[in-house]
Write a protein that holds these residues in place. Structure first.
Motif, PDB file in Angstrom:
ATOM      1  N   SER A   9       3.727  -8.361  -6.764  1.00 25.54           N
ATOM      2  CA  SER A   9       4.758  -7.910  -5.831  1.00 25.54           C
ATOM      3  C   SER A   9       4.078  -7.467  -4.547  1.00 25.54           C
ATOM      4  CB  SER A   9       5.563  -6.764  -6.439  1.00 25.54           C
ATOM      5  OG  SER A   9       4.726  -5.661  -6.669  1.00 25.54           O
ATOM      6  N   MET A  10       4.763  -7.590  -3.445  1.00 26.30           N
ATOM      7  CA  MET A  10       4.173  -7.265  -2.149  1.00 26.30           C
ATOM      8  C   MET A  10       4.600  -5.901  -1.625  1.00 26.30           C
ATOM      9  SD  MET A  10       2.169  -9.712  -1.562  1.00 26.30           S
ATOM     10  CE  MET A  10       1.716  -9.376   0.106  1.00 26.30           C
ATOM     11  N   GLU A  11       5.345  -5.117  -2.436  1.00 28.23           N
ATOM     12  CA  GLU A  11       5.754  -3.807  -1.946  1.00 28.23           C
ATOM     13  C   GLU A  11       4.536  -2.896  -1.855  1.00 28.23           C
ATOM     14  OE1 GLU A  11       5.557  -2.089  -6.073  1.00 28.23           O
ATOM     15  OE2 GLU A  11       6.002  -4.072  -5.373  1.00 28.23           O
ATOM     16  N   PHE A  12       4.545  -2.063  -0.847  1.00 31.05           N
ATOM     17  CA  PHE A  12       3.426  -1.145  -0.627  1.00 31.05           C
ATOM     18  C   PHE A  12       3.689   0.157  -1.365  1.00 31.05           C
ATOM     19  CE2 PHE A  12       1.202   2.223   1.651  1.00 31.05           C
ATOM     20  CZ  PHE A  12      -0.077   1.716   1.655  1.00 31.05           C
ATOM     21  N   ASN A  13       2.717   0.570  -2.154  1.00 28.73           N
ATOM     22  CA  ASN A  13       2.800   1.833  -2.893  1.00 28.73           C
ATOM     23  C   ASN A  13       1.520   2.599  -2.585  1.00 28.73           C
ATOM     24  OD1 ASN A  13       2.835   3.936  -4.689  1.00 28.73           O
ATOM     25  ND2 ASN A  13       3.361   2.685  -6.472  1.00 28.73           N
ATOM     26  N   ARG A  37      -0.833   3.794  -5.419  1.00 31.76           N
ATOM     27  CA  ARG A  37      -1.328   2.843  -6.412  1.00 31.76           C
ATOM     28  C   ARG A  37      -2.712   2.334  -6.011  1.00 31.76           C
ATOM     29  NH1 ARG A  37       2.645  -1.628  -7.077  1.00 31.76           N
ATOM     30  NH2 ARG A  37       1.968  -2.118  -4.973  1.00 31.76           N
TER      31      ARG A  37
END
Length: 120
Positions: free
Chosen positions: A96-100, A103
């Motif tokens: 997934s390309m969402e930024f966390n 993490r």
């Protein structure tokens, strides 16, 4: 003979109007500029913004680069980086390309060796 005198007097008046301001105004402007410069120099430098307590710090897990990590190594790297989660990224693995920001991402090569460690 009065004709040449009239333009000459106008020229003298025009030059007088274009002259520099009186010296006291110049000195006052210089004093104000110096005062502003001193005030600017005496200000305390701005403090850097506080680090986000939830964000990880991948620099603390760089010791993992070049190793073939096991689960214990991944957990230790997560702890060192103050991350809330960790994921191992293999070549060509869909992610997934969402930024966390909390993490830790451990990127592996084809042989399973760590090539980079980053947050996100």
């Amino acid at each position: 003979m009065s004709r040449p005198v009239l333009p000459l007097s106008l020229l003298i008046l025009a030059l007088a109007a274009c002259g520099a301001p009186p010296p006291d105004e110049q000195q006052q402007a210089l004093a104000q500029a110096e005062q502003r410069a001193r005030a600017q120099a005496s200000r305390a430098p701005e403090a850097p913004p506080p680090a986000d307590a939830d964000a990880c710090d991948a620099t603390q897990a760089q010791w993992l680069v070049g190793k073939t990590p096991g689960q214990a190594d991944a957990d230790q790297a997560r702890t060192d980086a103050r991350a809330t989660s960790v994921r191992l990224l293999k070549p060509d693995q869909p992610v997934s390309m969402e930024f966390n920001a909390a993490r830790l991402n451990i990127e592996l090569d084809e042989k399973g060796m760590v090539v980079s460690v980053r947050c996100g």
